[in-house]
Motif scaffolding. Structure first.
Motif, PDB file in Angstrom:
ATOM      1  N   VAL A  86       0.823  -1.215   0.000  1.00 59.05           N
ATOM      2  CA  VAL A  86       0.000   0.000   0.000  1.00 59.05           C
ATOM      3  C   VAL A  86       0.852   1.258   0.000  1.00 59.05           C
ATOM      4  N   TYR A  87       2.009   1.185   0.670  1.00 59.60           N
ATOM      5  CA  TYR A  87       2.802   2.400   0.867  1.00 59.60           C
ATOM      6  C   TYR A  87       3.894   2.576  -0.196  1.00 59.60           C
ATOM      7  N   GLN A  88       3.669   2.024  -1.410  1.00 59.11           N
ATOM      8  CA  GLN A  88       4.669   2.180  -2.475  1.00 59.11           C
ATOM      9  C   GLN A  88       4.882   3.637  -2.871  1.00 59.11           C
ATOM     10  N   ALA A  99      12.785   1.046   4.107  1.00 54.52           N
ATOM     11  CA  ALA A  99      11.359   1.103   4.472  1.00 54.52           C
ATOM     12  C   ALA A  99      10.487   0.218   3.573  1.00 54.52           C
ATOM     13  N   TYR A 100       9.527   0.816   2.867  1.00 58.29           N
ATOM     14  CA  TYR A 100       8.552   0.008   2.114  1.00 58.29           C
ATOM     15  C   TYR A 100       9.102  -0.478   0.776  1.00 58.29           C
ATOM     16  N   ASP A 101      10.391  -0.217   0.502  1.00 57.68           N
ATOM     17  CA  ASP A 101      11.011  -0.764  -0.695  1.00 57.68           C
ATOM     18  C   ASP A 101      11.692  -2.103  -0.397  1.00 57.68           C
ATOM     19  N   GLN A 110      15.875  -2.085  10.114  1.00 61.51           N
ATOM     20  CA  GLN A 110      16.320  -0.688   9.915  1.00 61.51           C
ATOM     21  C   GLN A 110      15.746   0.230  10.992  1.00 61.51           C
ATOM     22  N   LEU A 111      14.443   0.086  11.282  1.00 63.55           N
ATOM     23  CA  LEU A 111      13.849   0.954  12.306  1.00 63.55           C
ATOM     24  C   LEU A 111      14.377   0.582  13.693  1.00 63.55           C
ATOM     25  N   GLY A 112      14.703  -0.710  13.856  1.00 64.58           N
ATOM     26  CA  GLY A 112      15.229  -1.185  15.141  1.00 64.58           C
ATOM     27  C   GLY A 112      16.536  -0.483  15.517  1.00 64.58           C
ATOM     28  N   ALA A 265       7.298  10.232   8.920  1.00 62.21           N
ATOM     29  CA  ALA A 265       6.303   9.604   9.794  1.00 62.21           C
ATOM     30  C   ALA A 265       5.998  10.501  10.979  1.00 62.21           C
ATOM     31  N   GLY A 266       6.998  11.249  11.444  1.00 61.69           N
ATOM     32  CA  GLY A 266       6.854  11.890  12.746  1.00 61.69           C
ATOM     33  C   GLY A 266       6.638  13.379  12.767  1.00 61.69           C
ATOM     34  N   GLN A 267       7.099  14.112  11.755  1.00 59.60           N
ATOM     35  CA  GLN A 267       7.074  15.569  11.898  1.00 59.60           C
ATOM     36  C   GLN A 267       5.693  16.171  11.643  1.00 59.60           C
ATOM     37  N   PRO A 329      -4.345  12.443  13.639  1.00 62.93           N
ATOM     38  CA  PRO A 329      -3.782  12.959  12.390  1.00 62.93           C
ATOM     39  C   PRO A 329      -3.894  11.964  11.230  1.00 62.93           C
ATOM     40  N   LEU A 330      -3.753  10.657  11.535  1.00 67.74           N
ATOM     41  CA  LEU A 330      -3.950   9.661  10.470  1.00 67.74           C
ATOM     42  C   LEU A 330      -5.330   9.062  10.677  1.00 67.74           C
ATOM     43  N   ILE A 331      -6.270   9.434   9.791  1.00 66.19           N
ATOM     44  CA  ILE A 331      -7.657   9.017  10.029  1.00 66.19           C
ATOM     45  C   ILE A 331      -7.900   7.587   9.558  1.00 66.19           C
ATOM     46  N   PHE A 396      -1.977   5.938  17.290  1.00 67.87           N
ATOM     47  CA  PHE A 396      -0.586   5.640  16.966  1.00 67.87           C
ATOM     48  C   PHE A 396      -0.456   4.222  16.407  1.00 67.87           C
ATOM     49  N   GLY A 397      -1.562   3.668  15.901  1.00 64.60           N
ATOM     50  CA  GLY A 397      -1.533   2.355  15.271  1.00 64.60           C
ATOM     51  C   GLY A 397      -1.419   1.231  16.280  1.00 64.60           C
ATOM     52  N   GLY A 398      -0.977   0.066  15.806  1.00 63.02           N
ATOM     53  CA  GLY A 398      -0.847  -1.098  16.681  1.00 63.02           C
ATOM     54  C   GLY A 398      -0.124  -2.204  15.954  1.00 63.02           C
ATOM     55  N   ALA A 400       2.705  -4.851  14.578  1.00 66.27           N
ATOM     56  CA  ALA A 400       4.102  -4.759  14.115  1.00 66.27           C
ATOM     57  C   ALA A 400       4.442  -3.367  13.605  1.00 66.27           C
ATOM     58  N   HIS A 401       3.472  -2.642  13.057  1.00 66.06           N
ATOM     59  CA  HIS A 401       3.764  -1.312  12.490  1.00 66.06           C
ATOM     60  C   HIS A 401       3.401  -0.174  13.433  1.00 66.06           C
ATOM     61  N   ARG A 402       3.186  -0.486  14.704  1.00 67.62           N
ATOM     62  CA  ARG A 402       2.791   0.587  15.631  1.00 67.62           C
ATOM     63  C   ARG A 402       3.870   1.673  15.645  1.00 67.62           C
ATOM     64  N   CYS A 403       3.447   2.858  16.007  1.00 70.27           N
ATOM     65  CA  CYS A 403       4.341   4.018  15.947  1.00 70.27           C
ATOM     66  C   CYS A 403       5.512   3.869  16.916  1.00 70.27           C
ATOM     67  N   MET A 404       6.719   4.111  16.401  1.00 71.13           N
ATOM     68  CA  MET A 404       7.878   4.053  17.286  1.00 71.13           C
ATOM     69  C   MET A 404       8.111   5.397  17.991  1.00 71.13           C
ATOM     70  N   GLY A 405       7.428   6.446  17.522  1.00 71.96           N
ATOM     71  CA  GLY A 405       7.713   7.776  18.051  1.00 71.96           C
ATOM     72  C   GLY A 405       6.629   8.325  18.963  1.00 71.96           C
ATOM     73  N   PHE A 408       7.910  10.205  22.010  1.00 71.94           N
ATOM     74  CA  PHE A 408       8.571  11.440  21.565  1.00 71.94           C
ATOM     75  C   PHE A 408       7.521  12.485  21.191  1.00 71.94           C
ATOM     76  N   ALA A 409       6.538  12.059  20.400  1.00 66.82           N
ATOM     77  CA  ALA A 409       5.512  12.998  19.914  1.00 66.82           C
ATOM     78  C   ALA A 409       4.707  13.575  21.079  1.00 66.82           C
ATOM     79  N   GLU A 410       4.290  12.701  21.994  1.00 68.02           N
ATOM     80  CA  GLU A 410       3.469  13.182  23.121  1.00 68.02           C
ATOM     81  C   GLU A 410       4.274  14.148  23.995  1.00 68.02           C
TER      82      GLU A 410
HETATM   83  C1  HEM Z   1       1.401  12.837  16.764  1.00 65.96           C
HETATM   84  C2  HEM Z   1       2.368  12.301  16.092  1.00 65.96           C
HETATM   85  C3  HEM Z   1       2.315  10.936  15.475  1.00 65.96           C
HETATM   86  C4  HEM Z   1       1.232  10.182  15.091  1.00 65.96           C
HETATM   87  C5  HEM Z   1      -0.255  10.528  15.202  1.00 65.96           C
HETATM   88  C6  HEM Z   1       1.751   8.940  14.556  1.00 65.96           C
HETATM   89  C7  HEM Z   1       0.958   7.910  14.109  1.00 65.96           C
HETATM   90  C8  HEM Z   1       1.444   6.726  13.589  1.00 65.96           C
HETATM   91  C9  HEM Z   1       0.627   5.638  13.137  1.00 65.96           C
HETATM   92  C10 HEM Z   1      -0.886   5.583  13.167  1.00 65.96           C
HETATM   93  C11 HEM Z   1       1.456   4.675  12.675  1.00 65.96           C
HETATM   94  C12 HEM Z   1       1.041   3.308  12.103  1.00 65.96           C
HETATM   95  C13 HEM Z   1       0.919   3.375  10.600  1.00 65.96           C
HETATM   96  C14 HEM Z   1       0.338   2.115  10.000  1.00 65.96           C
HETATM   97  O1  HEM Z   1       0.033   1.162  10.727  1.00 65.96           O
HETATM   98  O2  HEM Z   1       0.154   2.077   8.788  1.00 65.96           O
HETATM   99  C15 HEM Z   1       2.803   5.159  12.811  1.00 65.96           C
HETATM  100  C16 HEM Z   1       3.921   4.494  12.409  1.00 65.96           C
HETATM  101  C17 HEM Z   1       5.191   5.008  12.495  1.00 65.96           C
HETATM  102  N1  HEM Z   1       5.587   6.130  13.181  1.00 65.96           N
HETATM  103 FE1  HEM Z   1       4.366   7.500  14.009  1.00 65.96          FE
HETATM  104  N2  HEM Z   1       3.112   8.968  14.612  1.00 65.96           N
HETATM  105  C18 HEM Z   1       3.501  10.152  15.178  1.00 65.96           C
HETATM  106  C19 HEM Z   1       4.792  10.564  15.474  1.00 65.96           C
HETATM  107  C20 HEM Z   1       5.919   9.855  15.162  1.00 65.96           C
HETATM  108  C21 HEM Z   1       7.269  10.260  15.495  1.00 65.96           C
HETATM  109  C22 HEM Z   1       7.645  11.505  16.293  1.00 65.96           C
HETATM  110  C23 HEM Z   1       8.107   9.326  14.962  1.00 65.96           C
HETATM  111  C24 HEM Z   1       9.602   9.235  15.031  1.00 65.96           C
HETATM  112  C25 HEM Z   1      10.325   9.580  16.072  1.00 65.96           C
HETATM  113  C26 HEM Z   1       7.272   8.335  14.288  1.00 65.96           C
HETATM  114  C27 HEM Z   1       7.749   7.239  13.609  1.00 65.96           C
HETATM  115  C28 HEM Z   1       6.944   6.272  13.051  1.00 65.96           C
HETATM  116  C29 HEM Z   1       7.462   5.187  12.231  1.00 65.96           C
HETATM  117  C30 HEM Z   1       8.913   4.989  11.802  1.00 65.96           C
HETATM  118  C31 HEM Z   1       6.359   4.390  11.877  1.00 65.96           C
HETATM  119  C32 HEM Z   1       6.339   3.150  10.999  1.00 65.96           C
HETATM  120  C33 HEM Z   1       6.469   1.920  11.839  1.00 65.96           C
HETATM  121  C34 HEM Z   1       6.368   0.692  10.970  1.00 65.96           C
HETATM  122  O3  HEM Z   1       5.705   0.709   9.937  1.00 65.96           O
HETATM  123  O4  HEM Z   1       6.955  -0.310  11.368  1.00 65.96           O
HETATM  124  N3  HEM Z   1       5.959   8.690  14.443  1.00 65.96           N
HETATM  125  N4  HEM Z   1       2.775   6.410  13.399  1.00 65.96           N
END
Ligand code: HEM
Length: 462
Positions: A86-88, A99-101, A110-112, A265-267, A329-331, A396-398, A400-405, A408-410
């Motif tokens: 999906v993320y191509q 990443a998605y490539d 890589q993210l680890g 992903a994060g800014q 932010p991600l609906i 922030f998802g859930g 294997a792909h849950r957000c790593m940040g 930091f963001a909060e």
């Molecule tokens: C309010 C801020 C943020 C929101 C709402 C958010 C939300 C999310 C969500 C929903 C996902 C899952 C995406 C999916 O399942 O398709 C995700 C993944 C990710 N986030 Fe965040 N994020 C935020 C901030 C950050 C920050 C600050 C960082 C880095 C320090 C970050 C790094 C990542 C990365 C690298 C992934 C991909 C993880 C993976 O696919 O394995 N995010 N984020």
């Protein structure tokens, strides 16, 4: 916390997944979806329950909603529900070989490499940097005036992310090239690019030019670091020092790509959630007083913002969480179904696009009382509404792909509003905006301007 009973087993009596009404020939539900995707998906959930199907043009989608369905979605293996397919559209931005490539296990590796740079010790330093950056912004404002809130939050979060995550040298170049290149790269994320990421449109050409500029900037910083041997605690260094499990070190191109992945992903997501948090607080003055009282109680003696202090600031923490709930932010998150996925009496066929929607899930009245109301206290004891079900709050998802940040963001958003509310009184200059669904990350419609007036009361900080 309610334990979930898996519905993943397929029953012998398989039913077809209920279909949302109102689809037109050829375009399906596209018009409704473009107008207001959240209203359309919420209607489906209300009428049809935790799984239903709809079409956007020729593409079949299924929405999974509610804690049990989310659990099944986030637990599914990558060869069943696949993110990479999906993320191509991100590949021209993040680059080849990252990443998605690459295969999901390589992306995870890589993210680890970055997790050590987000540990407690690093976060303590980041809290100070966040405070300094917001203070710089606050000092740049006059006694009273007006500014564009999304633009201000964007600038602040680019400065914080570039300094904390990428490297001080990149922060130093924000105004001399990096911010412009990054902005052009961001414009490369558009609807057309989602379907045809390599189409030679003007936006895609400037995206590719900007990608080369960013690679040059990062490449020069890496070369200078190698020459001088200087030591920095940031993502760039973690990646430059890392090697894959087969012993191979990362190339500069891979380091650049992973840094861009994290920045993207994060800014912008952080900027948008910071904007919504400010907007909600501005129309809830009583709650702002509680935030101020709390920061005086915590920082009054030391006058110094710290990670420990931020952890004690539950009032602002709950406000940020409430904004994650009301304005994620991600609906929607999307995966491609590669192998048929059984759920309850249904089987979601291969080829379907499977979706969860934080925006729909977060307003389910069976999970959140009076769900449209801004009420941060719902997260305080005894209610603790987010703790009643696993995966009720999924901003922030859930899995294997849950957000790593997330942390930091909060922390960043807490720091931003703690400092700004300490220094200023704010009010909405353009009314409370509705969401703009036209972009990948859902911020407010513009114009979105706020008025400020510097406070005469004593600050909690030195
Ligand atoms: C309010 C801020 C943020 C929101 C709402 C958010 C939300 C999310 C969500 C929903 C996902 C899952 C995406 C999916 O399942 O398709 C995700 C993944 C990710 N986030 Fe965040 N994020 C935020 C901030 C950050 C920050 C600050 C960082 C880095 C320090 C970050 C790094 C990542 C990365 C690298 C992934 C991909 C993880 C993976 O696919 O394995 N995010 N984020």
């Amino acid at each position: 916390m309610v334990q979930l009973r898996s519905k993943l087993t397929s029953s012998p009596e398989q039913r077809s997944i209920p279909e949302l009404d109102g689809g037109a020939p050829l375009i399906g539900h596209l018009l409704d979806f473009q107008r207001d995707p959240v209203a359309m998906l919420s209607r489906g959930r209300r009428q049809l329950g935790e799984l239903f199907q709809f079409r956007l043009g020729p593409r079949p989608f299924v929405l999974f909603s509610g804690p049990e369905a989310h659990d099944a979605y986030f637990s599914a293996p990558e060869d069943q529900l696949n993110a990479k397919a999906v993320y191509q559209f991100t590949v021209p931005i993040f680059g080849r070989g990252v990443a998605y490539d690459v295969a999901p296990q390589i992306m995870a590796e890589q993210l680890g490499f970055l997790y050590p740079a987000l540990r407690e010790a690093a976060m303590q330093r980041f809290a100070r940097i966040m405070f300094e950056e917001v203070s710089l912004f606050a000092d740049s404002l006059g006694e009273e005036g007006e500014f564009d809130l999304p633009a201000a939050m964007n600038e602040l979060t680019v400065n914080i992310a570039s300094r904390c995550l990428i490297g001080q040298e990149v922060r130093d170049q924000v105004d001399s090239g990096f911010a412009d290149a990054y902005h052009d790269l961001q414009k490369g994320i558009n609807t057309l690019g989602f379907f045809f990421p390599r189409l030679p449109t003007p936006a895609h050409r400037s995206r590719d030019r900007a990608r080369r500029q960013v690679a040059d900037i990062f490449g020069q910083v890496m070369a200078a670091r190698r020459r001088s041997g200087t030591h920095h605690d940031d993502f760039m260094r973690s990646l430059m020092d890392a090697s894959y499990s087969d012993g191979r070190a990362l190339s500069d191109e891979e380091v650049t790509g992973i840094l861009l992945t994290v920045l993207f992903a994060g800014q912008h997501t952080s900027a948008v959630l910071a904007t919504w948090t400010g907007l909600e607080l501005m129309r809830t003055p009583d709650y702002v007083e509680r935030v101020r009282d709390e920061s005086h109680a915590i920082y009054g003696e030391s006058g110094l913002m710290s990670l420990e202090g931020l952890k004690q600031q539950v009032t602002i923490e709950h406000a940020v969480r409430e904004c994650e709930r009301l304005h994620p932010p991600l609906i929607m998150l999307i995966r491609k179904v590669l192998q048929p996925m059984p759920y309850g009496d249904y089987v979601v066929p291969a080829g379907t696009l499977a979706m969860v929607s934080p925006a729909v899930a977060h307003r389910l009245p069976e999970l959140f009382a009076d769900p449209d109301r801004f009420n941060p206290d719902r997260f305080a004891p005894p209610a603790r509404e987010d703790k009643q079900h696993h995966y009720s709050l999924i901003g922030f998802g859930g899995g294997a792909h849950r957000c790593m940040g997330k942390h930091f963001a909060e922390t960043q958003i807490q720091a931003i509003w703690t400092v700004l509310l300490d220094r200023f009184d704010f009010s909405l200059a353009t009314g409370f905006p509705s969401p703009n669904y036209g972009s990948w990350v859902t911020g407010p419609q513009t114009p979105c301007r706020v008025r400020y007036r510097r406070r005469s009361q004593e600050s909690a900080f030195r």
